[in-house]
Enzyme design. Structure first.
Site, PDB file in Angstrom:
ATOM      1  N   SER A  95       0.866  -1.176   0.000  1.00 41.98           N
ATOM      2  CA  SER A  95       0.000   0.000   0.000  1.00 41.98           C
ATOM      3  C   SER A  95       0.905   1.229   0.000  1.00 41.98           C
ATOM      4  CB  SER A  95      -0.929   0.009   1.225  1.00 41.98           C
ATOM      5  OG  SER A  95      -0.177   0.160   2.426  1.00 41.98           O
ATOM      6  N   LEU A 109      -3.253   1.444   7.119  1.00 41.57           N
ATOM      7  CA  LEU A 109      -3.677   2.558   6.278  1.00 41.57           C
ATOM      8  C   LEU A 109      -3.062   2.505   4.881  1.00 41.57           C
ATOM      9  CD1 LEU A 109      -3.544   5.600   8.737  1.00 41.57           C
ATOM     10  CD2 LEU A 109      -5.511   4.184   8.102  1.00 41.57           C
ATOM     11  N   TYR A 166      16.459  -9.749   2.445  1.00 36.20           N
ATOM     12  CA  TYR A 166      16.056  -8.503   1.796  1.00 36.20           C
ATOM     13  C   TYR A 166      17.266  -7.696   1.332  1.00 36.20           C
ATOM     14  CZ  TYR A 166      11.231  -9.422   3.016  1.00 36.20           C
ATOM     15  OH  TYR A 166       9.985  -9.992   3.087  1.00 36.20           O
TER      16      TYR A 166
END
Length: 205
Positions: A95, A109, A166
């Site tokens: 997101s 959010l 990562y």
């Protein structure tokens, strides 16, 4: 539903060879391997993979089923699923975020004006692990983000033991995250995706 037909790792249909010629009979079989954005209809398959991958390790999931549906409704273009013969085998859900560092609010959010893509979760189905699929999917996802004009960087948080994975994907550690989930603490990591306009010009993005 968003598709990745303009991404740098898929060729336009007219360049894919003789299988698209008018004289060739269309095959009604599922593609052996397909990458596409996810939709709310994929939420249950996503959650089943995520639940198995995370609950056994941490006792909880990064995203619960209602949160998965939430993000796949608001920003499906920031997700990517890997399908083998129609079966979901790995996925990423993201997101947008609008601050320099992630906060507790970033867990739920989506900030439409943000320029940071917050990667909430990357998971691979148990029968397809230890095959490099996580790294391949992340590489494809980062290539896709370079085609999105608003995306400037990708950010995520992970536990210490995942930092080397990562880092191999090109992320750099920013230090401890202020976000906590129960007793778990995380390292925040970042990957710049800006400055690749030349890729957009030459890749059909």
């Amino acid at each position: 539903m968003p598709v990745l037909s303009t991404s740098p790792f898929l060729k336009p249909a007219h360049l894919q060879g003789p299988q698209n010629s008018p004289g060739r009979q269309r095959r009604h079989t599922l593609p052996a391997s397909e990458f596409r954005c996810l939709s709310p209809e994929d939420a249950i398959s996503v959650f089943e993979i995520e639940r198995e991958a995370f609950i056994s390790v941490s006792g909880d999931c990064p995203l619960h089923l209602d949160e998965i549906r939430h993000f796949l409704t608001l920003c499906p273009e920031l997700s990517l699923g890997w399908f083998e013969e129609g079966r979901l085998v790995a996925f990423i859900i993201g997101s947008l975020w609008d601050q320099d560092r992630l906060s507790q609010a970033a867990l739920t959010l989506h900030k439409p004006r943000g320029t940071a893509v917050h990667i909430h979760v990357l998971a691979v189905h148990r029968t397809f692990r230890q095959q490099g699929k996580g790294s391949i999917l992340m590489w494809r996802y980062l290539q896709y983000l370079r085609c999105l004009p608003f995306a400037r960087r990708a950010v995520l948080m992970c536990e210490d033991f995942l930092v080397p994975f990562y880092e191999k994907c090109g992320f750099k550690a920013l230090g401890p995250s202020e976000v906590t989930v129960g007793a778990l603490a995380f390292i925040e990591m970042q990957h710049e995706v800006r400055g690749h306009a030349f890729m957009r010009r030459n890749s059909g993005c």
